[in-house]
Design a protein around this motif. Structure first.
Motif, short mmCIF file in Angstrom:
data_model
loop_
_atom_site.label_atom_id
_atom_site.label_comp_id
_atom_site.label_asym_id
_atom_site.label_seq_id
_atom_site.Cartn_x
_atom_site.Cartn_y
_atom_site.Cartn_z
N ASP A 296 0.81 -1.22 0.00
CA ASP A 296 0.00 0.00 0.00
C ASP A 296 0.85 1.27 0.00
OD1 ASP A 296 0.93 0.23 2.60
OD2 ASP A 296 -1.03 -0.09 3.53
N GLY A 297 2.15 1.14 0.12
CA GLY A 297 3.04 2.29 0.05
C GLY A 297 3.07 3.14 1.31
N GLN A 298 2.39 2.71 2.35
CA GLN A 298 2.36 3.49 3.58
C GLN A 298 3.52 3.09 4.49
OE1 GLN A 298 0.15 6.03 4.08
NE2 GLN A 298 -0.32 5.56 1.96
N PRO A 299 4.11 4.07 5.16
CA PRO A 299 5.21 3.74 6.07
C PRO A 299 4.75 2.92 7.26
CG PRO A 299 4.88 6.15 5.89
CD PRO A 299 3.82 5.47 5.09
N ILE A 300 5.63 2.03 7.72
CA ILE A 300 5.33 1.28 8.94
C ILE A 300 6.17 1.79 10.10
CG2 ILE A 300 4.51 -0.79 7.78
CD1 ILE A 300 7.22 -2.04 8.31
N LEU A 301 7.16 2.64 9.80
CA LEU A 301 7.99 3.24 10.83
C LEU A 301 8.58 4.53 10.28
CD1 LEU A 301 9.49 3.00 13.59
CD2 LEU A 301 11.28 1.79 12.35
N ASN A 302 8.41 5.62 10.99
CA ASN A 302 9.04 6.89 10.63
C ASN A 302 9.94 7.31 11.77
OD1 ASN A 302 8.06 7.64 8.08
ND2 ASN A 302 6.13 8.32 8.95
N ILE A 303 11.12 7.75 11.42
CA ILE A 303 12.05 8.27 12.42
C ILE A 303 12.54 9.62 11.92
CG2 ILE A 303 14.23 7.93 13.60
CD1 ILE A 303 13.82 4.92 13.22
N ASP A 304 12.28 10.65 12.68
CA ASP A 304 12.76 11.98 12.37
C ASP A 304 13.83 12.37 13.37
OD1 ASP A 304 11.18 12.57 10.15
OD2 ASP A 304 9.51 13.24 11.39
N GLY A 305 14.81 13.07 12.91
CA GLY A 305 15.84 13.52 13.83
C GLY A 305 16.92 14.28 13.08
N LYS A 306 17.86 14.76 13.81
CA LYS A 306 18.97 15.50 13.22
C LYS A 306 20.24 14.70 13.41
CE LYS A 306 16.97 20.01 13.66
NZ LYS A 306 17.20 21.41 13.99
N MET A 307 21.11 14.83 12.43
CA MET A 307 22.37 14.11 12.45
C MET A 307 23.43 15.02 11.86
SD MET A 307 22.90 10.52 10.56
CE MET A 307 23.66 9.25 11.44
N ASN A 308 24.54 15.17 12.53
CA ASN A 308 25.63 16.00 12.04
C ASN A 308 26.67 15.11 11.37
OD1 ASN A 308 27.42 18.04 11.53
ND2 ASN A 308 28.09 18.27 13.64
N VAL A 309 26.84 15.27 10.07
CA VAL A 309 27.80 14.47 9.31
C VAL A 309 28.84 15.43 8.73
CG1 VAL A 309 28.13 12.89 7.39
CG2 VAL A 309 26.03 12.80 8.75
N GLN A 310 30.10 15.16 8.99
CA GLN A 310 31.17 16.01 8.47
C GLN A 310 32.06 15.20 7.55
OE1 GLN A 310 33.15 17.64 11.88
NE2 GLN A 310 31.41 18.92 12.43
N PHE A 311 32.39 15.78 6.41
CA PHE A 311 33.27 15.16 5.44
C PHE A 311 34.54 15.98 5.32
CE2 PHE A 311 28.95 14.06 4.07
CZ PHE A 311 29.05 12.69 4.02
N THR A 312 35.65 15.29 5.07
CA THR A 312 36.88 16.02 4.81
C THR A 312 36.86 16.49 3.37
OG1 THR A 312 38.03 13.97 4.27
CG2 THR A 312 38.18 14.73 6.54
N SER A 313 37.57 17.52 3.09
CA SER A 313 37.57 18.14 1.77
C SER A 313 37.98 17.14 0.68
CB SER A 313 38.54 19.32 1.76
OG SER A 313 38.57 19.92 0.49
N GLY A 314 37.16 17.08 -0.36
CA GLY A 314 37.49 16.28 -1.53
C GLY A 314 37.25 14.79 -1.40
N SER A 315 36.61 14.37 -0.34
CA SER A 315 36.38 12.93 -0.22
C SER A 315 34.92 12.66 0.15
CB SER A 315 37.30 12.32 0.84
OG SER A 315 36.95 12.79 2.12
N GLY A 316 34.47 11.50 -0.22
CA GLY A 316 33.13 11.07 0.14
C GLY A 316 33.17 10.45 1.52
N GLY A 317 32.07 9.85 1.89
CA GLY A 317 32.06 9.22 3.19
C GLY A 317 30.86 8.31 3.35
N ALA A 318 30.82 7.65 4.46
CA ALA A 318 29.71 6.76 4.78
C ALA A 318 29.38 6.93 6.26
CB ALA A 318 30.08 5.31 4.49
N VAL A 319 28.12 6.72 6.57
CA VAL A 319 27.66 6.84 7.94
C VAL A 319 26.88 5.57 8.28
CG1 VAL A 319 26.16 8.11 9.51
CG2 VAL A 319 27.49 9.34 7.80
N ASN A 320 27.24 4.94 9.39
CA ASN A 320 26.46 3.81 9.88
C ASN A 320 25.30 4.34 10.70
OD1 ASN A 320 28.11 1.77 8.82
ND2 ASN A 320 29.55 2.01 10.50
N LEU A 321 24.13 3.86 10.42
CA LEU A 321 22.93 4.30 11.12
C LEU A 321 22.27 3.07 11.72
CD1 LEU A 321 20.98 6.60 11.79
CD2 LEU A 321 19.85 6.15 9.62
N ILE A 322 22.21 3.01 13.03
CA ILE A 322 21.62 1.87 13.72
C ILE A 322 20.27 2.29 14.27
CG2 ILE A 322 21.89 0.26 15.64
CD1 ILE A 322 24.95 0.67 15.29
#
Length: 70
Positions: free
Chosen positions: A3-29
């Protein structure tokens, strides 16, 4: 789910910082204790930043069958 309806919504803020010129990844538990999937099938884990979807991964909920002795 179908049905396309969410079964769980999580709202929040997250501070992610990258070093210049590189990508990155964030683990979210996510602690989703007692999360109930009412039907077997394909679901999606979707990630949005500032209301814009930036990623999606499928999540398959399947019935486990016991094939021992068959």
């Amino acid at each position: 789910n179908l049905d396309g309806q969410p079964i769980l919504n999580i709202d929040g803020k997250m501070n992610v910082q990258f070093t210049s010129g590189s990508g990155g990844a964030v683990n979210l538990i996510i602690n989703a204790v007692n999360l109930e999937f009412k039907e077997f099938g394909e679901y999606a884990i979707e990630v949005a930043v500032d209301g814009i979807q930036v990623g999606s991964s499928p999540l398959f909920v399947r019935k486990i069958t016991n094939s021992v002795g068959q």
